[in-house]
Write a protein that holds these residues in place. Structure first.
Motif, short mmCIF file in Angstrom:
data_model
loop_
_atom_site.label_atom_id
_atom_site.label_comp_id
_atom_site.label_asym_id
_atom_site.label_seq_id
_atom_site.Cartn_x
_atom_site.Cartn_y
_atom_site.Cartn_z
N ALA A 80 0.84 -1.21 0.00
CA ALA A 80 0.00 0.00 0.00
C ALA A 80 0.87 1.25 0.00
CB ALA A 80 -0.94 -0.01 1.20
N ILE A 81 1.93 1.25 0.80
CA ILE A 81 2.86 2.38 0.82
C ILE A 81 3.49 2.57 -0.55
CG2 ILE A 81 5.11 3.14 1.74
CD1 ILE A 81 4.21 1.81 4.43
N GLY A 82 3.91 1.48 -1.17
CA GLY A 82 4.50 1.57 -2.50
C GLY A 82 3.55 2.17 -3.51
N ILE A 83 2.31 1.72 -3.48
CA ILE A 83 1.31 2.25 -4.43
C ILE A 83 1.09 3.74 -4.20
CG2 ILE A 83 -1.14 2.18 -5.05
CD1 ILE A 83 -0.96 -0.91 -4.52
N LEU A 84 0.94 4.14 -2.95
CA LEU A 84 0.72 5.56 -2.65
C LEU A 84 1.92 6.41 -3.05
CD1 LEU A 84 -1.12 5.24 0.77
CD2 LEU A 84 -2.08 6.13 -1.36
N LYS A 85 3.11 5.91 -2.79
CA LYS A 85 4.31 6.67 -3.18
C LYS A 85 4.45 6.73 -4.69
CE LYS A 85 6.89 6.35 1.04
NZ LYS A 85 8.19 6.56 1.59
N GLN A 86 4.13 5.63 -5.36
CA GLN A 86 4.20 5.62 -6.82
C GLN A 86 3.19 6.62 -7.40
OE1 GLN A 86 3.96 1.68 -8.43
NE2 GLN A 86 4.31 2.35 -10.52
N GLU A 87 1.98 6.63 -6.88
CA GLU A 87 0.97 7.59 -7.34
C GLU A 87 1.41 9.02 -7.12
OE1 GLU A 87 -2.60 6.54 -5.25
OE2 GLU A 87 -3.09 4.93 -6.66
N ALA A 88 2.16 9.27 -6.05
CA ALA A 88 2.63 10.62 -5.73
C ALA A 88 3.88 11.00 -6.51
CB ALA A 88 2.88 10.73 -4.23
N GLY A 89 4.39 10.08 -7.31
CA GLY A 89 5.59 10.36 -8.10
C GLY A 89 6.90 10.05 -7.41
N ASP A 90 6.84 9.45 -6.24
CA ASP A 90 8.05 9.07 -5.50
C ASP A 90 8.44 7.65 -5.91
OD1 ASP A 90 10.08 8.47 -3.71
OD2 ASP A 90 8.87 8.80 -1.90
N VAL A 91 9.06 7.54 -7.07
CA VAL A 91 9.41 6.23 -7.62
C VAL A 91 10.43 5.53 -6.74
CG1 VAL A 91 10.40 5.05 -9.63
CG2 VAL A 91 8.80 6.94 -9.96
#
Length: 169
Positions: A80-91
């Motif tokens: 879930a953290i990965g998905i949220l960070k990915q959506e926010a542009g924090d690859v």
């Protein structure tokens, strides 16, 4: 609905508030439970889920990170953290969360699937195929995972495998 002392009762109370469309009361109940029981991750996870459901992704991420820090094997939370960070542009942050999830559970299909796309975006097609194959091994019936695998085969120039896999997906 007064905030109960027991975390499970707080979570139940918040769910009841949500069912009655009392979102702010649910948030307040869970925030109180998190403050009263800082070592318990159940209230923090319920609060993160609530924030995610109401579109407050930044707050959801904050509480999911608290849950991940408290639990021994927080595979789902890390995803879930990965998905949220990915959506926010924090690859970079997303990649770290997914890799941590895979380190805890080599069969974490969503983490491997999402890493495959990140690897492909970086031009590392061999690794992207490897990750997509790992995801498909962990979730052989999941159409989204098979779709990713098919696309990774396509990007890697493996046309016949791409067609077969995408047809199954």
């Amino acid at each position: 609905s007064a905030a109960p002392d027991d975390v499970q009762l707080a979570v139940l109370s918040a769910r009841l508030d949500l069912a009655e469309r009392k979102t702010q009361a649910a948030v307040q109940t869970l925030q109180d439970a998190v403050r009263r029981t800082p070592g318990d991750s159940d209230a923090a996870e319920a609060l993160a889920d609530l924030y995610l459901a109401t579109g407050n992704r930044a707050a959801a991420l904050k509480y999911y990170e608290q849950v991940a820090a408290r639990r021994g094997r927080p595979v789902g939370t890390l995803i879930a953290i990965g998905i949220l960070k990915q959506e926010a542009g924090d690859v970079t942050g997303a990649r770290l969360a997914y890799e941590r999830a895979l380190a805890l559970d080599r069969t974490a299909a969503v983490a491997a699937n999402n890493l495959a796309w990140l690897d492909a975006a970086n031009g590392d097609l061999a690794r992207a195929v490897e990750r997509a194959e790992r995801a498909a091994a962990g979730a052989p019936e999941a159409a989204q995972v098979l779709d990713t695998l098919g696309w990774m085969y396509h990007l890697a120039g493996r046309r016949d495998q791409a067609i077969r896999t995408l047809t199954i997906a």
